[in-house]
Design an enzyme around this catalytic site. Sequence first.
Site, mmCIF file in Angstrom:
data_model
loop_
_atom_site.group_PDB
_atom_site.id
_atom_site.type_symbol
_atom_site.label_atom_id
_atom_site.label_comp_id
_atom_site.label_asym_id
_atom_site.label_seq_id
_atom_site.Cartn_x
_atom_site.Cartn_y
_atom_site.Cartn_z
ATOM 1 N N GLY B 142 0.803 -1.215 0.000
ATOM 2 C CA GLY B 142 0.000 0.000 0.000
ATOM 3 C C GLY B 142 0.835 1.262 0.000
ATOM 4 O O GLY B 142 0.459 2.273 -0.613
ATOM 5 N N ASP B 160 -7.022 0.648 6.450
ATOM 6 C CA ASP B 160 -7.651 -0.403 7.253
ATOM 7 C C ASP B 160 -6.578 -1.451 7.510
ATOM 8 O O ASP B 160 -6.573 -2.523 6.923
ATOM 9 C CB ASP B 160 -8.831 -0.975 6.450
ATOM 10 C CG ASP B 160 -9.524 -2.128 7.162
ATOM 11 O OD1 ASP B 160 -9.214 -2.377 8.342
ATOM 12 O OD2 ASP B 160 -10.356 -2.786 6.516
ATOM 13 N N SER B 161 -5.660 -1.098 8.386
ATOM 14 C CA SER B 161 -4.458 -1.913 8.564
ATOM 15 C C SER B 161 -4.443 -2.571 9.928
ATOM 16 O O SER B 161 -5.284 -2.306 10.787
ATOM 17 C CB SER B 161 -3.222 -1.015 8.440
ATOM 18 O OG SER B 161 -3.071 -0.246 9.624
ATOM 19 N N ASP B 163 -2.163 -3.337 13.532
ATOM 20 C CA ASP B 163 -1.558 -2.418 14.491
ATOM 21 C C ASP B 163 -0.259 -1.814 13.943
ATOM 22 O O ASP B 163 0.371 -2.392 13.059
ATOM 23 C CB ASP B 163 -1.255 -3.170 15.805
ATOM 24 C CG ASP B 163 -2.525 -3.735 16.431
ATOM 25 O OD1 ASP B 163 -3.625 -3.273 16.079
ATOM 26 O OD2 ASP B 163 -2.413 -4.646 17.270
ATOM 27 N N PRO B 167 4.388 -5.078 9.510
ATOM 28 C CA PRO B 167 4.141 -4.612 8.138
ATOM 29 C C PRO B 167 3.415 -3.274 8.059
ATOM 30 O O PRO B 167 3.598 -2.528 7.102
ATOM 31 C CB PRO B 167 3.308 -5.736 7.507
ATOM 32 C CG PRO B 167 3.044 -6.750 8.561
ATOM 33 C CD PRO B 167 3.897 -6.437 9.728
#
Lengths: 284, 284
Positions: B142, B160-161, B163, B167
């Site tokens: 991303g 919308d990842s 914590d 990554p």
Amino acid sequence: MALDDDWFTEVAPNEGIATSFRVEAKLAEERSAWQRLEVWRTASFGNLMALDGCVMLTGRDEFIYHEMISHPALFSHAAPRRVVVIGGGDCGTLREVLRHPEVAEAWQVEIDERVTRLAEQHFPELTRSNADPRAHLHFGDGLAWLKDAAPDSLDVVIVDSTDPVGPAEGLFGVPFYRDCHRALGVGGIVVQQSESPLLNTGLIVAMHRALRTAGFADVRTLTFPQPCYPSGWWSATLARKGSTLEGFRQAEAARLGGLSYYSPEIHRAAFALPPFLRAALGAR
Amino acid sequence: MALDDDWFTEVAPNEGIATSFRVEAKLAEERSAWQRLEVWRTASFGNLMALDGCVMLTGRDEFIYHEMISHPALFSHAAPRRVVVIGGGDCGTLREVLRHPEVAEAWQVEIDERVTRLAEQHFPELTRSNADPRAHLHFGDGLAWLKDAAPDSLDVVIVDSTDPVGPAEGLFGVPFYRDCHRALGVGGIVVQQSESPLLNTGLIVAMHRALRTAGFADVRTLTFPQPCYPSGWWSATLARKGSTLEGFRQAEAARLGGLSYYSPEIHRAAFALPPFLRAALGAR
């Protein structure tokens, strides 16, 4: 991953979930006539009190529950002079009630004196207002106390009880609500903790029905986060005698300092219910 | 009480808390190039997906997160035509984005294709909009995707990842926010999941600072319950290029049916922040 003895775990058996806190020391454990009481020092949530294995509060997040069970109801009443807390033995709700200068008399009717004694010892921040001359600590049955209360003798009844099983079960029924209704003056408000909006939707619906059956003119539920309770999301349900719960004393609410969760903005926001809950309650 | 093998437990080690779900069967477990993926059938929360031991979602409460990460941002934009979801491999956010008829193109840029493949298999309710001709599923980084995006080519970026460790770490920094700012048109909005208001207050404060440093004109945080995440209380932080986040398309929001948590009332309510969080953010 399994948790070892360094954790206090509350299992919500019907819900298939559990919440755990890393603990550093057991500060108290005893059995009263009513229940098993425990106090633990946790690693990051301050002290924790549990009754019959259910977390009642932690030092880190008690402010949310205690502010939200008391201030929305008190600011929704035009002049709350006479307030009773049914349950609430840790005295955190009483502390919040006594922040209101309009309050002339505040009773706390807790069935288990040991809850209060352990709070005095391990949660002094909760009991610091107990010496206020307006505060009356009574240890006995809240159901009986309300039944004996004179008609039109109270402005706000706060039901700060454990879950609707065991000793607190009678606090969630029409007979008790009728006693509240009779003891309240016109415009009087009862507010009660009403469990998790996600896990206990049915209980909230049943409470609305029971409060209306008991004669209350308006019933509304508000929600707030409560990390130490199952699901982390909790609610309180308010009912008013003789008129709607529309509006509150915003200017006074804005002037009350020293709070960490409640504000006039939060007051309005907390009553906004998500569509799934509105639908369950039959709202348009 | 110790929990046996019938429970899936997520420990938040820095916070000293853990959340557990009773499980009935392990439906999948594998290791991708990026992380360890698990899917469990729970006793009462539907299927559960975990990445590196952290719960990403459960079938029972995913609606709250997915509605709140997407609809407040999309309804705050005057005309969201071009939307990208960074992360979000379970496709639940994409599903919500595609509810908006104004959206002409929606990209999902997930680094780990296995998340999406497992969602297709075990969470069909999340991936049911993937065949929508406006949906473009891209598997890759991303950060790189945003860096390559043409200036003024996006209306809303939804981050919308996981914590902000591992990554996803780079998704919480000024360089990434600068790329977002450049790729967005004037009035464009970035919204990002921003952890627990109680446990991660410092992260939220740091995100506000970083988003302003990157050039965004206004930054606001909203909160919502999320029972399956640590503390049960979660947040999203929005930032807008060139103008404030005041106001939203209320009439359209009221017309969008089929939602369980989001509504115009909830939209307004979610932005009400408690005094402790306002103080941390330096609000008056």
